[in-house]
Design an enzyme around this catalytic site. Structure first.
Site, PDB file in Angstrom:
ATOM      1  N   THR A 126       0.823  -1.208   0.000  1.00 48.60           N
ATOM      2  CA  THR A 126       0.000   0.000   0.000  1.00 48.60           C
ATOM      3  C   THR A 126       0.856   1.256   0.000  1.00 48.60           C
ATOM      4  O   THR A 126       1.994   1.252   0.517  1.00 48.60           O
ATOM      5  CB  THR A 126      -0.909   0.013   1.249  1.00 48.60           C
ATOM      6  OG1 THR A 126      -1.560   1.279   1.383  1.00 48.60           O
ATOM      7  CG2 THR A 126      -0.114  -0.244   2.514  1.00 48.60           C
ATOM      8  N   ASP A 127       0.302   2.343  -0.512  1.00 51.93           N
ATOM      9  CA  ASP A 127       0.998   3.627  -0.459  1.00 51.93           C
ATOM     10  C   ASP A 127       1.103   4.172   0.961  1.00 51.93           C
ATOM     11  O   ASP A 127       1.896   5.071   1.244  1.00 51.93           O
ATOM     12  CB  ASP A 127       0.325   4.657  -1.367  1.00 51.93           C
ATOM     13  CG  ASP A 127      -1.125   4.970  -1.001  1.00 51.93           C
ATOM     14  OD1 ASP A 127      -1.671   4.351  -0.057  1.00 51.93           O
ATOM     15  OD2 ASP A 127      -1.733   5.841  -1.671  1.00 51.93           O
ATOM     16  N   GLU A 128       0.322   3.611   1.889  1.00 57.57           N
ATOM     17  CA  GLU A 128       0.331   4.120   3.263  1.00 57.57           C
ATOM     18  C   GLU A 128       1.663   3.880   3.969  1.00 57.57           C
ATOM     19  O   GLU A 128       1.951   4.499   5.000  1.00 57.57           O
ATOM     20  CB  GLU A 128      -0.822   3.519   4.058  1.00 57.57           C
ATOM     21  CG  GLU A 128      -2.178   3.906   3.507  1.00 57.57           C
ATOM     22  CD  GLU A 128      -3.331   3.564   4.417  1.00 57.57           C
ATOM     23  OE1 GLU A 128      -3.176   3.673   5.653  1.00 57.57           O
ATOM     24  OE2 GLU A 128      -4.401   3.185   3.901  1.00 57.57           O
ATOM     25  N   TYR A 150      -1.842  -0.240  11.007  1.00 56.67           N
ATOM     26  CA  TYR A 150      -2.000  -0.962   9.741  1.00 56.67           C
ATOM     27  C   TYR A 150      -0.825  -0.683   8.817  1.00 56.67           C
ATOM     28  O   TYR A 150      -0.178  -1.607   8.295  1.00 56.67           O
ATOM     29  CB  TYR A 150      -3.305  -0.563   9.052  1.00 56.67           C
ATOM     30  CG  TYR A 150      -3.306  -0.864   7.573  1.00 56.67           C
ATOM     31  CD1 TYR A 150      -3.197  -2.170   7.115  1.00 56.67           C
ATOM     32  CD2 TYR A 150      -3.389   0.162   6.629  1.00 56.67           C
ATOM     33  CE1 TYR A 150      -3.176  -2.465   5.751  1.00 56.67           C
ATOM     34  CE2 TYR A 150      -3.370  -0.116   5.274  1.00 56.67           C
ATOM     35  CZ  TYR A 150      -3.257  -1.424   4.839  1.00 56.67           C
ATOM     36  OH  TYR A 150      -3.224  -1.691   3.497  1.00 56.67           O
ATOM     37  N   LYS A 154       2.188  -3.234   7.350  1.00 60.26           N
ATOM     38  CA  LYS A 154       2.470  -3.455   5.928  1.00 60.26           C
ATOM     39  C   LYS A 154       3.909  -3.067   5.589  1.00 60.26           C
ATOM     40  O   LYS A 154       4.576  -3.747   4.795  1.00 60.26           O
ATOM     41  CB  LYS A 154       1.491  -2.665   5.059  1.00 60.26           C
ATOM     42  CG  LYS A 154       0.063  -3.198   5.090  1.00 60.26           C
ATOM     43  CD  LYS A 154      -0.052  -4.628   4.573  1.00 60.26           C
ATOM     44  CE  LYS A 154       0.177  -4.727   3.084  1.00 60.26           C
ATOM     45  NZ  LYS A 154      -0.049  -6.115   2.585  1.00 60.26           N
ATOM     46  N   PRO A 205     -20.389   9.858   7.814  1.00 62.52           N
ATOM     47  CA  PRO A 205     -19.436  10.526   8.701  1.00 62.52           C
ATOM     48  C   PRO A 205     -18.223  11.048   7.936  1.00 62.52           C
ATOM     49  O   PRO A 205     -17.572  10.317   7.201  1.00 62.52           O
ATOM     50  CB  PRO A 205     -19.019   9.391   9.648  1.00 62.52           C
ATOM     51  CG  PRO A 205     -19.114   8.155   8.802  1.00 62.52           C
ATOM     52  CD  PRO A 205     -20.218   8.392   7.805  1.00 62.52           C
ATOM     53  N   ASN A 249     -11.159  14.277   0.863  1.00 64.63           N
ATOM     54  CA  ASN A 249     -12.338  13.529   1.305  1.00 64.63           C
ATOM     55  C   ASN A 249     -13.605  14.357   1.134  1.00 64.63           C
ATOM     56  O   ASN A 249     -14.685  13.804   0.872  1.00 64.63           O
ATOM     57  CB  ASN A 249     -12.170  13.104   2.762  1.00 64.63           C
ATOM     58  CG  ASN A 249     -11.143  12.012   2.924  1.00 64.63           C
ATOM     59  OD1 ASN A 249     -10.699  11.398   1.944  1.00 64.63           O
ATOM     60  ND2 ASN A 249     -10.729  11.762   4.162  1.00 64.63           N
TER      61      ASN A 249
END
Length: 326
Positions: A126-128, A150, A154, A205, A249
């Site tokens: 992942t890019d995270e 998380y 990764k 939300p 977002n």
């Protein structure tokens, strides 16, 4: 060739399996059989796979089960590893399962791959792992700086995988993608969560000020990129996979509201997530130049098709939503 695909009852892995099992795909991919190993956690479903397909074998099990992984890897020539715990909010509440699955599970697979001489191991990340990027875009050479449990799990699994290449010579290839979307995504993720809530007349939300930015990639483009890395990538190579559509977002919420005929009165502002990365952005020049990767889905049409799928498939997502609130 028998290809072992982990986590292929989930959203991305099942899309990859379906792509390889499509008519005519076997000849181009060199894959005669696919063995799927999946634990069937809350986010995995057998409905995502055609269990009657003659080239598909499904095995329910845990990637941390060394004996099972050993038996399956002994019969496989290559491995594509999607299986992971992937929801950031869940990792903040309880990180243990993320470390167990994402780090120990990956190491268990790598051990078996090394033991049985697997010729290729594709690790989907992942890019995270790069952390929040204030300006510009992360390249594959940038240091890893994860913030959530998380992302840290990764990043750790990436480093373990690369160590097996550097230490043992195992052909490991890593992909790092941005946020995926498309039909059949589990409804805890933001796009299906918002769509299904809006369809039911509820509110949605929005974290903090809504200005956190993400790049969006259609799941089918992601799967094609993974296949390019498997077939054309370099041993030890890391490849960023971008969708090319960066939105805040708030901008994403505006598009989802418009698609559902709703307005901002349906938005509930909530306190920001702990450690919420402000922006992810990755440079996929390497995948474009070395592999010829290009996303085929533009975000507007891809999102419209995704909205239509969720509108037409209540029978698929309604039981899953009930399970999330039970």
């Amino acid at each position: 060739m028998n290809l072992l695909v982990t986590g292929a009852a989930g959203f991305i892995g099942s899309a990859y399996a379906r792509m390889l099992l499509a008519p005519g795909a076997a000849e181009s991919a060199g894959v005669s059989r696919i063995t799927v190993l999946d634990k069937l956690t809350y986010a995995g479903s057998l409905d995502n796979l055609d269990l009657t397909h003659p080239r598909l074998t499904f095995v329910r099990g845990d990637i941390c089960d060394a004996d099972l992984v050993d038996r399956l890897t002994a019969r496989a020539r290559q491995v594509v590893h999607f299986a992971a715990e992937s929801h950031v909010d869940r990792s903040i509440a309880a990180a243990g399962e993320f470390v167990r699955t994402n780090v120990t599970g990956t190491q268990t697979l790598l051990d078996a791959a090394l033991r049985h001489g697997v010729e290729r191991f594709v690790h989907v990340s992942t890019d995270e792992v790069y952390g929040s990027v204030e300006h510009g875009s992360s390249t594959e050479e940038d240091p890893l700086d994860p913030n959530s449990p998380y992302a840290a799990s990764k990043a750790a699994s990436d480093l373990v995988a690369l160590s097996y290449h550097r230490t043992h010579g195992l052909d490991v290839r890593i992909t790092r993608c941005c946020n995926n979307y498309g039909p059949g995504q589990f409804p805890e993720k933001v796009i299906p969560l918002f769509l299904t809530s809006l369809f039911d007349g509820g509110d949605v939300p929005l974290y903090g000020d809504g200005l956190n930015r993400r790049d969006w990639l259609h799941v089918e483009d992601h799967c094609r990129a993974v296949e390019l890395v498997r077939t054309e990538g370099t041993p030890g190579g890391v490849y960023n996979i971008s969708g090319g559509t960066e939105l805040s977002n708030r901008e994403l919420t505006e598009r989802l509201l418009a698609a559902c005929g709703a307005d901002w009165s349906r938005v509930r502002h909530v306190p920001d997530r702990k450690g919420h990365d402000r922006r992810y952005s990755i440079d996929d020049t390497k995948a474009r130049e070395e592999l010829g990767y290009r996303p085929r889905h533009d975000f507007a049409s891809g999102l419209a098709a995704t909205v239509a799928w969720y509108r037409e498939n209540r029978a698929w997502w309604e039981p899953l939503k009930r399970g999330l609130t039970a």
